[in-house]
Design a protein around this motif. Structure first.
Motif, PDB file in Angstrom:
ATOM      1  N   GLU A  12     -26.565 -59.858  66.713  1.00  0.00           N
ATOM      2  CA  GLU A  12     -26.402 -59.470  68.111  1.00  0.00           C
ATOM      3  C   GLU A  12     -27.565 -58.605  68.592  1.00  0.00           C
ATOM      4  O   GLU A  12     -28.037 -57.733  67.874  1.00  0.00           O
ATOM      5  CB  GLU A  12     -25.097 -58.694  68.310  1.00  0.00           C
ATOM      6  N   TYR A  13     -28.002 -58.901  69.813  1.00  0.00           N
ATOM      7  CA  TYR A  13     -28.910 -58.039  70.551  1.00  0.00           C
ATOM      8  C   TYR A  13     -28.194 -57.635  71.839  1.00  0.00           C
ATOM      9  O   TYR A  13     -27.057 -58.045  72.078  1.00  0.00           O
ATOM     10  CB  TYR A  13     -30.217 -58.765  70.871  1.00  0.00           C
ATOM     11  N   GLU A  14     -28.877 -56.903  72.679  1.00  0.00           N
ATOM     12  CA  GLU A  14     -28.247 -56.424  73.911  1.00  0.00           C
ATOM     13  C   GLU A  14     -27.752 -57.568  74.795  1.00  0.00           C
ATOM     14  O   GLU A  14     -26.642 -57.531  75.320  1.00  0.00           O
ATOM     15  CB  GLU A  14     -29.226 -55.545  74.696  1.00  0.00           C
ATOM     16  N   ASN A  15     -28.593 -58.596  74.962  1.00  0.00           N
ATOM     17  CA  ASN A  15     -28.231 -59.703  75.850  1.00  0.00           C
ATOM     18  C   ASN A  15     -28.162 -61.046  75.136  1.00  0.00           C
ATOM     19  O   ASN A  15     -28.292 -62.105  75.766  1.00  0.00           O
ATOM     20  CB  ASN A  15     -29.232 -59.798  77.003  1.00  0.00           C
ATOM     21  N   LYS A  17     -26.416 -63.227  71.462  1.00  0.00           N
ATOM     22  CA  LYS A  17     -25.618 -63.246  70.240  1.00  0.00           C
ATOM     23  C   LYS A  17     -25.741 -64.596  69.555  1.00  0.00           C
ATOM     24  O   LYS A  17     -25.450 -65.642  70.142  1.00  0.00           O
ATOM     25  CB  LYS A  17     -24.146 -62.959  70.543  1.00  0.00           C
ATOM     26  N   LYS A  55     -25.730 -59.149  61.350  1.00  0.00           N
ATOM     27  CA  LYS A  55     -24.543 -58.306  61.476  1.00  0.00           C
ATOM     28  C   LYS A  55     -23.515 -58.698  60.437  1.00  0.00           C
ATOM     29  O   LYS A  55     -22.855 -57.841  59.828  1.00  0.00           O
ATOM     30  CB  LYS A  55     -23.959 -58.451  62.879  1.00  0.00           C
TER      31      LYS A  55
END
Length: 237
Positions: A12-15, A17, A55
């Protein structure tokens, strides 16, 4: 023989997945991962080569865990990144010699000579990398990835910045390379490359797998690969 095994991978990143990504890549496959910009292709390459940590999920590459055994893994694979450039303060030949020494290769002079000639870099061997064109920098990165004849090579956008003659050479080389029981994992957004040389394809959009199949099966079911790809992407909301 299984070269890459991935199960339920999540990053996952901020914007963005990458979710529940699972693939199996076997010896001798020229495996292409394809998708529009931002689909997660480069993220997958970085996860499989130990450059970033997931993750959750399971990854085995040549039997190694990229997260826990990154150094051992990198000794046994080749990597051609999309945007990285070789050290600017070295000449082409100095850089290739450096790579050979780091990899403890013996009698590497012939290997370097072969790649300089094959990629038409011989006349640039004493040029500083900082003074090279983008295409010649890309060719230098291709050479370093194959100097040790790895069983598995990861390539992110393989033909970027290359002229048509070198593109043809590289495509023919990759096709023959996997015939010798080697494996290539190729990331690209260029449909024609996958259609022309890949044995298998995985299509991603927004971090989700839309298709994972052999190109033979895809071609049997679809007369026009480009139309099939666009329809698949556009139908996925």
């Amino acid at each position: 023989m299984e070269m890459i095994k991935v199960k339920n991978l999540v990053k996952e990143y901020e914007n963005f997945k990458l979710e529940n990504f699972s693939i199996d890549v076997k010896e001798g496959q020229l495996y292409g991962i394809l998708g529009p910009n931002g689909s997660g292709k480069s993220t997958v390459v970085k996860l499989l080569t130990g450059q970033i940590i997931p993750k959750s999920g399971e990854i085995k590459v040549l039997g190694f865990s990229p997260e826990k055994e990154a150094l051992e893994l990198k000794r046994n694979i080749g990597i051609i990144p999309e945007q990285e450039t070789p050290p600017s303060f070295l000449t082409v030949k100095e850089y290739l010699e450096f790579v050979c020494k780091v990899r403890n290769l013996e009698k590497y002079e012939e290997k370097i000579e072969h790649w300089l000639n094959f990629l038409e870099l011989k006349s640039y061997e004493n040029n500083l990398i900082k003074d090279l064109s983008r295409g010649n920098k890309q060719k230098t990165l291709i050479a370093q990835a194959f100097l040790h004849s790895p069983k598995l090579v990861f390539i992110d956008e393989p033909l970027i910045n290359l002229d048509p003659i070198i593109q043809k050479k590289i495509k023919d080389f990759l096709i023959n390379y996997v015939k010798e029981k080697n494996t290539v994992f190729l990331s690209t957004h260029v449909l024609s490359i996958v259609k022309e040389i890949c044995s298998d394809v995985c299509i991603l959009k927004n971090g989700r797998v839309l298709l994972n199949d052999s190109m033979e099966n895809v071609s049997k079911s679809n007369d026009n690969f480009e139309d099939f790809f666009i329809k698949l992407i556009e139908n996925e909301k």
